[in-house]
Design a protein around this motif. Structure first.
Motif, PDB file in Angstrom:
ATOM      1  N   SER A  57      27.396  43.831  81.609  1.00 25.30           N
ATOM      2  CA  SER A  57      28.753  42.896  81.462  1.00 25.30           C
ATOM      3  C   SER A  57      28.334  41.412  82.023  1.00 25.30           C
ATOM      4  N   TYR A  58      29.118  40.585  81.426  1.00 24.51           N
ATOM      5  CA  TYR A  58      29.042  39.251  81.866  1.00 24.51           C
ATOM      6  C   TYR A  58      29.840  39.102  83.246  1.00 24.51           C
ATOM      7  N   TRP A  59      29.187  38.362  84.053  1.00 21.55           N
ATOM      8  CA  TRP A  59      29.722  38.153  85.425  1.00 21.55           C
ATOM      9  C   TRP A  59      30.491  36.601  85.355  1.00 21.55           C
ATOM     10  N   LEU A  60      30.964  36.170  86.452  1.00 23.45           N
ATOM     11  CA  LEU A  60      32.059  35.086  86.331  1.00 23.45           C
ATOM     12  C   LEU A  60      31.624  33.886  85.487  1.00 23.45           C
ATOM     13  N   ASP A  61      30.318  33.458  85.801  1.00 24.75           N
ATOM     14  CA  ASP A  61      29.818  32.131  85.592  1.00 24.75           C
ATOM     15  C   ASP A  61      29.621  32.315  83.894  1.00 24.75           C
ATOM     16  N   GLU A  62      29.405  33.463  83.511  1.00 24.10           N
ATOM     17  CA  GLU A  62      29.206  33.718  82.174  1.00 24.10           C
ATOM     18  C   GLU A  62      30.452  33.969  81.399  1.00 24.10           C
ATOM     19  N   ALA A  63      31.150  34.716  82.107  1.00 25.65           N
ATOM     20  CA  ALA A  63      32.566  35.332  81.261  1.00 25.65           C
ATOM     21  C   ALA A  63      33.360  34.086  80.926  1.00 25.65           C
ATOM     22  N   TRP A  64      33.581  32.875  81.555  1.00 26.97           N
ATOM     23  CA  TRP A  64      34.302  31.808  80.656  1.00 26.97           C
ATOM     24  C   TRP A  64      33.425  31.487  79.629  1.00 26.97           C
ATOM     25  N   VAL A  65      32.257  31.425  79.532  1.00 24.17           N
ATOM     26  CA  VAL A  65      31.565  30.852  78.444  1.00 24.17           C
ATOM     27  C   VAL A  65      31.446  31.955  77.341  1.00 24.17           C
ATOM     28  N   ALA A  66      31.312  33.215  77.558  1.00 23.69           N
ATOM     29  CA  ALA A  66      31.735  34.094  76.646  1.00 23.69           C
ATOM     30  C   ALA A  66      33.166  34.068  75.943  1.00 23.69           C
ATOM     31  N   LEU A  67      34.093  33.725  77.067  1.00 19.00           N
ATOM     32  CA  LEU A  67      35.582  33.744  76.551  1.00 19.00           C
ATOM     33  C   LEU A  67      35.648  32.777  75.442  1.00 19.00           C
ATOM     34  N   SER A  68      34.650  31.728  75.662  1.00 22.28           N
ATOM     35  CA  SER A  68      34.994  30.407  74.456  1.00 22.28           C
ATOM     36  C   SER A  68      34.957  31.035  73.142  1.00 22.28           C
ATOM     37  N   SER A 434      41.027  35.864  90.649  1.00 24.01           N
ATOM     38  CA  SER A 434      40.508  34.634  89.966  1.00 24.01           C
ATOM     39  C   SER A 434      39.150  34.945  89.392  1.00 24.01           C
ATOM     40  N   GLY A 435      38.457  35.796  90.118  1.00 26.81           N
ATOM     41  CA  GLY A 435      37.088  35.931  89.933  1.00 26.81           C
ATOM     42  C   GLY A 435      36.903  36.983  88.704  1.00 26.81           C
ATOM     43  N   ALA A 436      37.865  37.735  88.390  1.00 23.87           N
ATOM     44  CA  ALA A 436      37.710  38.619  87.327  1.00 23.87           C
ATOM     45  C   ALA A 436      38.593  38.276  86.165  1.00 23.87           C
ATOM     46  N   TRP A 437      39.369  37.153  86.297  1.00 23.50           N
ATOM     47  CA  TRP A 437      40.254  36.927  85.316  1.00 23.50           C
ATOM     48  C   TRP A 437      39.459  36.405  83.973  1.00 23.50           C
ATOM     49  N   TYR A 438      38.583  35.662  83.782  1.00 29.44           N
ATOM     50  CA  TYR A 438      37.928  35.457  82.556  1.00 29.44           C
ATOM     51  C   TYR A 438      37.457  36.304  82.006  1.00 29.44           C
ATOM     52  N   GLY A 439      36.611  37.279  82.902  1.00 25.67           N
ATOM     53  CA  GLY A 439      35.951  38.538  82.274  1.00 25.67           C
ATOM     54  C   GLY A 439      36.909  39.601  81.705  1.00 25.67           C
ATOM     55  N   PHE A 440      38.297  39.504  82.577  1.00 26.61           N
ATOM     56  CA  PHE A 440      39.267  40.473  82.081  1.00 26.61           C
ATOM     57  C   PHE A 440      39.881  40.008  80.735  1.00 26.61           C
ATOM     58  N   ALA A 441      40.128  38.878  80.631  1.00 25.51           N
ATOM     59  CA  ALA A 441      40.645  38.166  79.441  1.00 25.51           C
ATOM     60  C   ALA A 441      39.665  38.430  78.069  1.00 25.51           C
ATOM     61  N   PHE A 442      38.282  38.149  78.477  1.00 21.99           N
ATOM     62  CA  PHE A 442      37.171  38.577  77.341  1.00 21.99           C
ATOM     63  C   PHE A 442      37.358  39.811  76.740  1.00 21.99           C
ATOM     64  N   TYR A 443      37.213  40.704  77.945  1.00 20.88           N
ATOM     65  CA  TYR A 443      37.264  42.105  77.382  1.00 20.88           C
ATOM     66  C   TYR A 443      38.306  42.848  77.354  1.00 20.88           C
ATOM     67  N   SER A 444      39.503  42.124  77.329  1.00 21.17           N
ATOM     68  CA  SER A 444      40.843  42.627  76.696  1.00 21.17           C
ATOM     69  C   SER A 444      41.063  42.464  75.233  1.00 21.17           C
ATOM     70  N   ASP A 445      39.900  42.074  74.802  1.00 18.55           N
ATOM     71  CA  ASP A 445      39.907  41.793  73.078  1.00 18.55           C
ATOM     72  C   ASP A 445      40.829  43.345  72.425  1.00 18.55           C
ATOM     73  N   PRO A 446      41.476  43.070  71.799  1.00 20.56           N
ATOM     74  CA  PRO A 446      42.016  42.184  70.819  1.00 20.56           C
ATOM     75  C   PRO A 446      43.359  41.253  71.458  1.00 20.56           C
ATOM     76  N   ASP A 447      43.783  41.644  72.644  1.00 14.11           N
ATOM     77  CA  ASP A 447      44.738  40.793  73.196  1.00 14.11           C
ATOM     78  C   ASP A 447      44.464  39.313  73.040  1.00 14.11           C
ATOM     79  N   PRO A 448      45.527  38.529  72.275  1.00 10.99           N
ATOM     80  CA  PRO A 448      45.018  37.140  72.161  1.00 10.99           C
ATOM     81  C   PRO A 448      45.116  36.327  73.520  1.00 10.99           C
ATOM     82  N   VAL A 449      44.281  35.138  73.185  1.00 18.58           N
ATOM     83  CA  VAL A 449      44.357  34.410  74.548  1.00 18.58           C
ATOM     84  C   VAL A 449      44.537  32.902  74.179  1.00 18.58           C
ATOM     85  N   LYS A 450      45.152  32.131  75.249  1.00 20.25           N
ATOM     86  CA  LYS A 450      45.394  30.944  74.930  1.00 20.25           C
ATOM     87  C   LYS A 450      45.038  29.695  75.965  1.00 20.25           C
ATOM     88  N   LEU A 451      44.454  28.886  75.305  1.00 18.30           N
ATOM     89  CA  LEU A 451      43.799  27.908  76.416  1.00 18.30           C
ATOM     90  C   LEU A 451      44.772  27.060  77.284  1.00 18.30           C
TER      91      LEU A 451
END
Length: 541
Positions: A57-68, A434-451
């Protein structure tokens, strides 16, 4: 900057390495290079636990990169943040988002090949010794313990690959002088800047080495050519940096790295402390590594590449200057990974230089000793000793008791997100720290995310999930914010008819962990899942 460039340099170096060589010898040399590089690449999955690396699983510093990669391409200039734009773009090309770490692994392989090219491109007396030097340099990079912990979904392996490749290009230009070769270096720098910000550090060192040597030799015509090429390169670097890269630098990021910016008076003590900290991932005592680095620099000079040696010496000078100037973290494990890999490459060259020197001395008394065989034997003994000493590092899965652990072994936001997605009802509420948010948003696919741009954290941006009105995010780390978030979730659950409240947390350390323990003592808490980061069910106490 790719494998094609490496192959081109090897092929051209083989064709010009000995003007008296026959075509058959050249073909044999080229074949030997292909085989040597293939062996080095084949050893990567032997030494690295690629399955764990690719599937964790992607951890915090990776999750926001993956989320991009889940955001529109138009958001990429902002979402790339402190990550180089070209590197972030490469992630978009990976077809399966669960395997994005294939990009840093690919750059790891390129750094091994670049080390091979740098080692074999020196003016060794025989073709066989060139291949040996390349193999030893590549193996030194391959066996470096620091490589086992740098599979992050970040550009650190790209930093290393680009730095060693630029040094190899500098040696290549030094070998047979031409304006075209200077132009190739300039083009490589422009390309490298898209994948590694460290290019802006390595490139001036390469040109600085060329300037110093041509000036010392009073080769004024060449000096002018190097100066012009260097100025063009600096201009390109500045344009790319200020138009693309600089936006990743913000006040929050500067505060995060504050401890890695020593003052001039603090520098000696700081260097000593950081070297002690980095010694375990170098795989050998600092004094031994230092001795091999000196031997490597001397070998590079003796084998006809003094400008390359000067560039190697300029690298630590440049990073110390930038550290004191508060522009780049000094000797930090992640951001200085390029220095560790460069050190391994140069140390490998030093091993070959020492082995060759010992063989030369021995043959004066025993001339019948085969020189290449003796050199290979010495190198093999030294590399085997290094490898056996560090055998616990190899196939490192992220957590070796008493050795080291990485974030991938103590975080698992994917399992938490998938567990809640499977077990929650439509009316349930989900609380996320906050430490889980980027990863939660990434792994919640296909729920849309907005920058959400211009956010005041180190990343500089946030995301919203417009369709997930059931989610409460605790954005701050203190007890007051945590209590407010849980109370908001309880109120929301009450409006939804007494729905359950799921709590997902990740990267929970230090003061935040203590704050959560304090606040949760006032609520009824039930563990809902197992694993390193279990999901909790929360209700009023």
């Amino acid at each position: 900057m790719g494998i094609g460039v490496v192959v081109h340099l090897v092929r051209e170096d083989v064709s010009r390495s000995d003007t008296s060589a026959t075509p058959v010898t050249r073909r044999r040399g080229s074949l030997a290079d292909w085989i040597a590089m293939a062996v080095l690449l084949a050893l990567i999955p032997v030494i690295h636990d690629l399955k764990t690396t690719l599937t964790a699983s992607y951890w915090l510093d990776e999750a926001w990169v993956a989320l991009s990669v889940r955001l529109p391409l138009s958001d990429l200039p902002v979402a790339t943040s402190s990550t180089p734009l070209g590197w972030s773009f490469l992630l978009q090309l990976v077809p399966d988002t669960d395997y994005l770490r294939v990009v840093p692994i690919a750059f790891h392989g390129f750094s091994v090949l670049a080390a091979y090219v740098l080692g074999r491109s020196l003016h060794w007396p025989t073709q066989r010794l060139r291949v040996v030097a390349g193999l030893v340099s590549g193996m030194a990079v391959l066996l470096l313990p620091a490589q086992q912990i740098r599979h992050d979904l970040k550009q650190y392996t790209a930093d290393a690959a680009v730095t060693v490749a630029l040094l190899a290009l500098g040696a290549w230009a030094e070998r047979t002088w031409s304006r075209r070769r200077l132009g190739v270096i300039t083009a490589a720098v422009a390309t490298g800047m898209l994948f590694s910000h460290v290019t802006a550090i390595a490139a001036p060192c390469v040109f600085g080495g060329l300037l110093l040597v041509t000036a010392a030799r009073q080769q004024w015509a060449r000096l002018r050519e190097v100066a012009v090429a260097g100025l063009c390169t600096v201009t390109i670097v500045l344009i790319i940096y200020f138009s693309i890269s600089a936006q990743g630098k913000n006040d929050a990021m500067q505060r995060f790295w504050a401890d890695s910016f020593p003052s001039l008076t603090e520098l000696p003590g700081y260097l000593g402390h950081q070297i002690d900290t980095l010694t375990p991932v170098l795989g050998a005592p600092a004094l031994l590594i230092g001795g091999l680095l000196v031997a490597g620099v001397v070998t590079i000079v003796r084998q006809g590449r003094p400008a390359c040696a000067a560039a190697v010496v300029l690298l630590p000078v440049a990073v110390m200057t930038l550290g004191v100037a508060r522009s780049y973290p000094l000797l930090e494990l992640r951001t200085s990974h390029f220095l560790l890999v460069t050190a391994a490459t140069v140390a490998g060259i030093g091993v070959v230089g020492l082995a060759h020197g010992v063989t030369t001395l021995v043959r004066r008394g025993v001339p019948q000793v085969p020189p290449t065989v003796a050199t290979v034997a010495i190198c093999a003994v030294l590399l085997s000793t290094f490898g056996l000493h560090n055998e616990r590092w190899y196939r490192f899965d992220g957590n070796e008791s008493g050795l080291y652990y990485t974030a991938i072994s103590v975080t698992d936001i994917r399992s938490s997100t998938e567990f809640v997605a499977t077990h929650r009802s439509r009316t349930d509420v989900v609380v996320v720290n906050s430490g889980a948010w980027y990863g939660f948003a990434f792994y919640s696919d296909p729920d849309p995310v907005k920058l959400v741009a211009r956010y005041g954290n180190t990343v500089g941006w946030w995301v919203d999930m417009p369709t997930r009105s059931d989610v409460v995010v605790v954005r701050d780390l203190d007890a007051q914010a945590i209590r407010a978030g849980l109370n908001q979730a309880l109120a929301l659950a009450g409006r939804r008819g007494g729905a359950r409240i799921w709590l997902i947390r990740s990267h929970l350390i230090g003061e935040e962990a203590a704050a959560w323990r304090t606040v949760l003592a006032d609520y009824r808490v039930e563990q809902a899942s197992d694993g390193v980061e279990p999901v909790l069910l929360i209700s009023e106490g």
